[in-house]
Write an enzyme that holds these catalytic residues in place. Structure first.
Site, short mmCIF file in Angstrom:
data_model
loop_
_atom_site.label_atom_id
_atom_site.label_comp_id
_atom_site.label_asym_id
_atom_site.label_seq_id
_atom_site.Cartn_x
_atom_site.Cartn_y
_atom_site.Cartn_z
N CYS A 20 1.51 -21.04 19.96
CA CYS A 20 2.95 -20.84 19.74
C CYS A 20 3.21 -19.47 19.13
CB CYS A 20 3.51 -21.92 18.81
SG CYS A 20 3.37 -23.60 19.43
N ASP A 424 -7.51 8.41 -11.33
CA ASP A 424 -6.85 9.48 -12.04
C ASP A 424 -7.04 9.16 -13.53
OD1 ASP A 424 -5.08 11.68 -12.60
OD2 ASP A 424 -3.54 10.19 -13.04
N ASP A 619 -0.63 11.81 -7.37
CA ASP A 619 -1.61 10.87 -6.81
C ASP A 619 -1.14 10.26 -5.49
OD1 ASP A 619 -3.23 11.14 -9.13
OD2 ASP A 619 -1.96 9.68 -10.16
#
Length: 727
Positions: A20, A424, A619
């Protein structure tokens, strides 16, 4: 020129299996103006992205109806009770009747002289079950036939109608079949199979609701009403009617209605729904509040800052829904397989029928029919369609409750394969808040006097280093004095007179430039030097503080054979200091945003699966380019949008939890798919009678119905284990 694409969540009724899912995606995907379609069997919905200038939601609904399913509107609540209510009502109408049919055809077995009239009664009782319990399956199967396609409903319809048709023929032409030795009827097969399938669907639906429990809990977190403060007093209003700027009162035990800022009062707020932390957070004037959190003590007045879809809670709900709608690669493979699975099963059933007709024992016609029906029923691919979406749904809900917001299902699939994590430094491994960690006082001075002179000047400066010195002085109960002739030399330091004495505070070069001979500090962080009347009196070592859980997080990653790396734009001393404190041996300092991206690509080129953890705009590129991007929620919106996983709690240990959750989820998906396929691999040959010649073993149709229902329930139940798995 096309208009901006719109994404809607469309609710669909009547979907029962992976076939389906594949069919709806294929048909809707062919519509003009549809950019993408992702169907989720676990939520009975489809995420549809379309061009409103070309098509609209009504046209999409019409196409859903045309191909045999039920359009139930768009953007409704995550789960509905309607399906469960439908199956429960159908069972009440069919189960007692099916039980009677079963008794008279398999247990009581009336004498032959009463067999004809008994069969007529059983035929009408079975018609009752087929109408009230199976008509939805037959309706979709008929539309499948008109559209030249097939799914689980096709198999069910073929099997039950074949059993009923044969039995009806025996009932009408009893003497003819009795002479052939094939007068046994299989009304019980049709009636009991439909009843078991309804029971299985009811249990499956209830299990799916439990699977969506964490997400439903999110939907119910925000209160429906709120008390606003007006000129003429207080008034209770619907939370949905709140506007930015409204002043709202919340009492102990009450929920925060919208995101806001405290204007009056103080108290403690349970923010565990956002952070996963059970310890209440103290709130005072100026602090932020978030919708859905609970005031555990005190009374607060706050003004609404974000309402409706702009609240943090609304964003979490939207992200979690989006994740459940997306598909990992393993699910897309299962969907593709299901597209050919049903036609292949029909061919196998046909071959089974022919083989039994030619080589089967007497009564040939009866035995052939039993094998044919059993194959059709046992092979329904319901479990295959539920294997992945239920696991993803439970996992994303569990993640949200732990402060881990997963963007999509594919992220859950690959996070556990990460073998290198790039951090970081500032705001990720450290708090981003500067603190005095070292003090050196010259001979003849005390720390108290040094702090008095330094904090007096620094209290007039806005520099982060100055604020760190002032905060440290306050912790020592030392208060600033009056300053005369204050001067701020940007980027260098400050000067002024305290109690008639000239004070200099700033960099080493600033003091040297003013004729002061200072002793250089070897502290790894930043330095704030102090001189009084041209004489060096001391220095403060200021550093960004490492997060409390960072060391444990790094240790856990190492234990999981994942290499931690720091890549920061900060200076060598600061980066080295943090790396040494945390036991990270690979680190790089003074790296630009482009440099971070280049380093990430180097690792990936060497075959590493790389995760990036960051919180700032610098970042964002690396977060987007990494295999898995972890964005800390304390950072910028750009970073959070670029990441694959947002750590709402701003806790580094959630990175480890997210990776573990990924691994557990992938294991559950594999288990689910294994069980879904093993049912078919083992039971289809059993139903076809492969083991009958050697062992006399065969499967009756009603047992095939039980097995099919159990396969779906077992898959969903296995997914539910993710709710209690320890991370």
């Amino acid at each position: 020129m096309s208009s901006k694409l719109i994404e809607k969540n469309v609710n669909i009724g009547g979907m029962t299996c992976a076939a389906c899912v594949r069919r709806v995606e294929k048909k809707l995907g062919k519509m003009e103006g549809i950019a993408s379609v992702s169907v989720n069997l676990a939520t009975n919905s489809a995420a549809v992205e379309y061009d409103p200038a070309v098509t609209d939601i009504d046209a999409i609904g019409e196409e859903i109806e045309r191909i045999g399913y039920v359009y139930k509107g768009s953007d409704k609540d995550f789960m509905e009770d309607e399906t469960e209510a439908y199956y429960a009502k159908s069972l009440k109408l069919t189960a007692p009747v099916a039980f009677i049919v079963f008794l008279f055809t398999m247990v009581i077995m009336p004498p032959h002289e009463y067999m004809v009239i008994t069969n007529w009664v059983m035929m009408f009782l079975t018609l009752h079950v087929m109408y009230f319990g199976g008509r939805s399956f037959y309706k979709i199967a008929w539309k499948n036939l008109k559209n030249r396609t097939s799914d689980m409903n096709t198999l069910l319809a073929l099997g039950t109608l074949s059993a009923f048709g044969y039995s009806a023929a025996v009932t009408v032409f009893h003497d003819f079949f009795y002479k052939l030795g094939a007068a046994h009827v299989y009304y019980d097969a049709s009636a009991v199979i439909i009843t078991f399938i309804l029971l299985g669907k009811l249990l499956e639906t209830r299990a799916k609701k439990k699977a969506a429990g964490a997400i439903e809990a999110l939907l119910n977190l925000a209160p429906k009403t709120a008390t606003i403060i007006e000129n003429n007093g207080e008034r209770e209003v619907a939370a949905s009617s709140l506007k930015i700027g409204d002043v709202i009162r919340v009492k102990p035990g009450g929920s925060i209605a919208v995101d806001g800022v405290v204007e009056h009062g103080q108290g403690s707020v349970d923010e565990s729904m956002l952070t996963g932390e059970s310890v209440p957070v103290s709130k005072r004037v100026g602090d932020n509040l978030y919708a859905g959190t609970i005031l555990t003590s005190g009374t607060l007045l706050y003004h609404a800052a974000s309402v409706g879809s702009d609240t943090v809670l609304a964003g979490i709900i939207k992200a979690v829904k989006g994740a459940t709608a997306s598909k990992p690669k393993v699910q897309r493979m299962a969907d593709q397989l299901s597209a050919v699975f049903v036609p292949v099963v029909i061919l196998i059933a046909g071959a089974t029928l022919g083989t039994w007709m030619i080589f089967g024992p007497e009564p040939v016609l009866t035995n052939s029919l039993v094998a044919f029906v059993s194959v059709l029923i046992v092979a329904c691919p319901c479990a295959m369609g539920l294997a992945t979406p239920t696991a993803v749904m439970v996992a994303t809900g569990r993640g949200a409750s732990e402060g881990i917001l997963v963007k999509n299902g594919e992220t859950l699939e690959k996070a556990c394969r990460v073998n290198r994590v790039i951090f970081d430094k500032t705001g990720t491994l450290t708090t981003g808040k500067l603190r005095v960690e070292d003090v050196h006082v010259a001979v003849g001075y005390t720390e108290e006097k040094l702090l008095e002179y330094a904090s007096s000047l620094e209290s007039l400066s806005e520099h982060p280093l100055a604020k760190a010195v002032v905060t440290y002085a306050k912790s020592k109960n030392i208060h600033p004095q009056l300053v005369a002739d204050f001067h701020n030399i940007d980027g260098e330091g400050v000067r002024g007179n305290v109690d008639g004495r000239e004070v200099l505070v700033g960099k080493l070069d600033f003091l040297s430039g003013n004729g002061v001979e200072a002793v250089p500090s070897d502290f790894a962080g930043s330095h704030v030097y102090v001189a009084v009347d041209g004489v060096y009196v001391g220095v403060f070592g200021v550093a960004d503080t490492v997060k409390e859980d960072a060391a444990a997080t790094v240790a856990q990653l190492k234990k999981m054979h994942i290499t931690p790396v720091i890549i920061s734009g900060d200076n060598e001393k600061s980066v080295k200091s943090v790396a040494e404190k945390l036991g990270i041996y690979e680190y790089f300092s003074g790296v630009s945003p482009k440099g971070k991206l280049d380093k990430l690509h180097q690792y990936r080129d060497n075959g590493d699966i790389v995760a990036m953890v960051g919180d700032g705009i610098n970042d964002a590129a690396a977060l987007a380019a990494s295999d898995v991007g972890f964005a800390m929620s304390g950072g910028t919106e750009v970073a959070m949008q670029s990441g694959d996983i947002t750590i709402i709690a701003d806790k580094t240990d959630r990175i480890v939890k997210a990776i573990k959750l990924s691994g557990y989820t992938l294991n559950v998906i594999r288990q689910n798919l294994f069980w879904a396929f093993i049912y078919n691999i083992v039971l289809i040959p059993l139903a076809a009678g492969v083991f009958y010649p050697a062992f006399g073993i065969r499967m009756m149709p009603m047992y095939a119905g039980v097995a099919m229902a159990f396969s779906s329930v077992s898959v969903v139940s296995n997914s539910l284990r993710l709710k209690i798995k320890k991370l």
